[in-house]
Design a protein around this motif. Structure first.
Motif, PDB file in Angstrom:
ATOM      1  N   PHE A 193      -6.773 -17.054 -42.757  1.00 46.85           N
ATOM      2  CA  PHE A 193      -7.569 -16.290 -42.404  1.00 46.85           C
ATOM      3  C   PHE A 193      -8.769 -15.549 -42.664  1.00 46.85           C
ATOM      4  CE2 PHE A 193      -8.409 -12.835 -39.010  1.00 46.85           C
ATOM      5  CZ  PHE A 193      -7.871 -13.011 -37.857  1.00 46.85           C
ATOM      6  N   LEU A 194      -8.966 -14.528 -43.920  1.00 45.22           N
ATOM      7  CA  LEU A 194      -9.809 -14.058 -44.098  1.00 45.22           C
ATOM      8  C   LEU A 194     -10.960 -14.772 -44.232  1.00 45.22           C
ATOM      9  CD1 LEU A 194      -8.177 -11.169 -46.047  1.00 45.22           C
ATOM     10  CD2 LEU A 194      -9.080 -11.347 -43.768  1.00 45.22           C
ATOM     11  N   GLY A 195     -10.190 -16.478 -45.318  1.00 44.96           N
ATOM     12  CA  GLY A 195     -11.562 -17.377 -46.096  1.00 44.96           C
ATOM     13  C   GLY A 195     -12.131 -17.389 -44.766  1.00 44.96           C
ATOM     14  N   MET A 196     -11.536 -18.225 -43.440  1.00 41.83           N
ATOM     15  CA  MET A 196     -12.733 -18.867 -42.627  1.00 41.83           C
ATOM     16  C   MET A 196     -13.052 -17.337 -41.739  1.00 41.83           C
ATOM     17  SD  MET A 196      -8.863 -19.741 -40.068  1.00 41.83           S
ATOM     18  CE  MET A 196      -8.214 -18.602 -38.872  1.00 41.83           C
ATOM     19  N   GLY A 197     -12.836 -16.657 -41.661  1.00 40.99           N
ATOM     20  CA  GLY A 197     -13.252 -15.735 -41.218  1.00 40.99           C
ATOM     21  C   GLY A 197     -12.900 -14.943 -39.755  1.00 40.99           C
ATOM     22  N   GLY A 198     -11.552 -15.169 -39.560  1.00 47.75           N
ATOM     23  CA  GLY A 198     -11.311 -14.394 -38.329  1.00 47.75           C
ATOM     24  C   GLY A 198     -11.742 -15.969 -37.604  1.00 47.75           C
ATOM     25  N   TYR A 199     -10.483 -15.752 -35.732  1.00 50.48           N
ATOM     26  CA  TYR A 199     -11.556 -16.402 -35.042  1.00 50.48           C
ATOM     27  C   TYR A 199     -12.344 -15.802 -33.939  1.00 50.48           C
ATOM     28  CZ  TYR A 199      -7.736 -14.470 -33.496  1.00 50.48           C
ATOM     29  OH  TYR A 199      -6.104 -13.719 -32.329  1.00 50.48           O
ATOM     30  N   ASP A 200     -12.982 -16.249 -32.964  1.00 45.35           N
ATOM     31  CA  ASP A 200     -13.507 -16.020 -31.747  1.00 45.35           C
ATOM     32  C   ASP A 200     -13.228 -14.782 -30.963  1.00 45.35           C
ATOM     33  OD1 ASP A 200     -16.253 -15.079 -30.031  1.00 45.35           O
ATOM     34  OD2 ASP A 200     -16.416 -16.750 -29.215  1.00 45.35           O
ATOM     35  N   PRO A 201     -14.018 -13.010 -30.963  1.00 44.33           N
ATOM     36  CA  PRO A 201     -12.863 -12.359 -30.215  1.00 44.33           C
ATOM     37  C   PRO A 201     -13.887 -12.385 -28.691  1.00 44.33           C
ATOM     38  CG  PRO A 201     -14.910 -11.935 -31.810  1.00 44.33           C
ATOM     39  CD  PRO A 201     -14.711 -12.779 -31.475  1.00 44.33           C
ATOM     40  N   ASN A 202     -14.506 -13.600 -28.148  1.00 40.85           N
ATOM     41  CA  ASN A 202     -14.828 -13.917 -27.398  1.00 40.85           C
ATOM     42  C   ASN A 202     -14.019 -14.696 -26.147  1.00 40.85           C
ATOM     43  OD1 ASN A 202     -16.990 -11.642 -27.635  1.00 40.85           O
ATOM     44  ND2 ASN A 202     -17.517 -12.952 -28.549  1.00 40.85           N
TER      45      ASN A 202
END
Length: 375
Positions: A193-202
């Protein structure tokens, strides 16, 4: 439609649970005894409430949960409710905190998840809505699967089962017939999760966005049809208010959207041609598909026989709401979410692929669209 609490997992797991109960452990059904040893796993619950209805029941669940895993509640409720929650949960084994103010996005649930996963103290992280109710077997199964994959997608079922939950179960059964349903809970490896930078909050369909982002990053996924996790049904008013908003999710799945948009024209054509047999045949075929999903992987233990009959009704509703969702997308600029509108249901996987290198984990991997720089 209410029914006794069913068995929630396969026979092997049920036998193991019975053995632990005989040994004096406490199960999630509330039997007295000593809780099992805590798992090295974190549980993130993103929360935003406008009333404290059901607070006592949620508090009981959090008390039970805190004996088993590390619990973080990321609470975006208004200040008065946040304070009430803090008072109710004082002394419980959990972390209660607001969303990280440095994170920005339209979808408050995603902001809560991003906040909670960052502070999680374990590699294995369960993400769950506030109406999801795990049991001991479910937690252990997820923990075991995360030892082999990057993301786990369990299977939700409603219990109790009022009329509107029975109606919505038609969606679940059809999804199971063709693959897997989209539950109110996922589990991920924190490093992925942290490696991919999370995911889009929009985006609106945040679970699909997370699944697709993990896939695009090169992560592996498990969607065990036998892993049943209980979910509490919403009240009927909330259910009615969510029909078009949930249909909006189909905009992220073009083939599915075209299918549901064809339902009303096909119905009108059959009526105009005075061919009731076509309607009966379509309804029977839909029930048969739902029954296939109901029986898959021991699903008959958690889905009553009558739930397959709800599938044609749900499909007819989704056909109508699908057209309304398309109208909201192009005429109103998106689906309403709180005090704003979200235009994007979820991004195509192609939009989430690496910009450089042949490996999904190669340098240059972009964080999910809309997510800022590192944790």
């Amino acid at each position: 439609m209410d029914r006794p609490h069913p068995q929630r997992y396969p026979a092997s797991a049920r036998k193991a649970e019975a053995g632990r109960a005989r040994a004096g452990e406490r199960s999630s059904d509330g039997r007295a005894g000593t809780p099992p040893p805590a798992l090295p796993m974190a549980y993130v619950l993103p929360l935003r409430r406008t009333t404290d209805v059901g607070l006592a029941e949620l508090t009981d669940y959090l008390r039970w949960l805190g004996d088993r895993v590390e619990v973080t509640v990321v609470d975006g409720s208004p200040p008065d409710l946040f304070a009430r929650h803090a008072a109710a949960w004082r002394g419980l084994n959990l972390r209660h905190l607001p969303p990280d103010p440095t994170l920005h996005g339209l979808n408050g649930k995603v902001i809560g998840v991003l906040t909670g996963v960052r502070v999680a103290g374990h590699e294995h992280v369960v993400i769950a809505d506030d109406d999801v109710r795990y049991d001991d077997a479910g937690l252990r199964a997820v923990h075991g699967l995360l030892g082999r994959v990057d993301l786990v997608r369990p299977q939700n079922y409603f219990d109790p089962l009022p009329w509107h939950a029975w109606w919505d179960t038609g969606r679940t059964l059809l999804n199971r017939a063709f693959g897997a349903d989209y539950p109110g809970t996922l589990a991920v490896r924190r490093s992925t999760f942290l490696g991919m930078g999370g995911y889009d909050p929009n985006v609106l369909f945040e679970n699909l966005e997370l699944i697709r982002t993990v896939r695009a990053y090169g992560g592996t996924e498990a969607a065990p049809a036998w892993l049943y996790v209980r979910r509490l049904p919403p009240d009927a008013a909330h259910f009615r208010g969510q029909r078009v908003r949930q249909a909006y999710d189909d905009l992220a799945q073009p083939a599915r959207l075209l299918t549901v948009l064809a339902v009303l024209p096909a119905l009108a054509a059959a009526v105009a041609a005075r061919r009731p047999g076509l309607l009966l045949g379509a309804a029977a075929g839909t029930v048969a598909l739902a029954e296939l999903g109901r029986r898959r992987a021991g699903g008959s233990t958690v889905f009553p026989p009558t739930t397959a009959l709800s599938a044609p009704l749900w499909l007819l509703e989704r056909g109508a709401c699908g057209w309304l969702a398309v109208g909201r997308r192009f005429l109103l600029g998106g689906a309403r979410y709180g005090n704003t509108r979200i235009r994007q249901a979820a991004h195509p996987t192609s939009r989430l692929r690496p910009l450089a290198g042949n490996s999904p984990r190669a340098p240059g991997w972009p964080r999910a669209v809309g997510v800022g720089t590192d944790q």
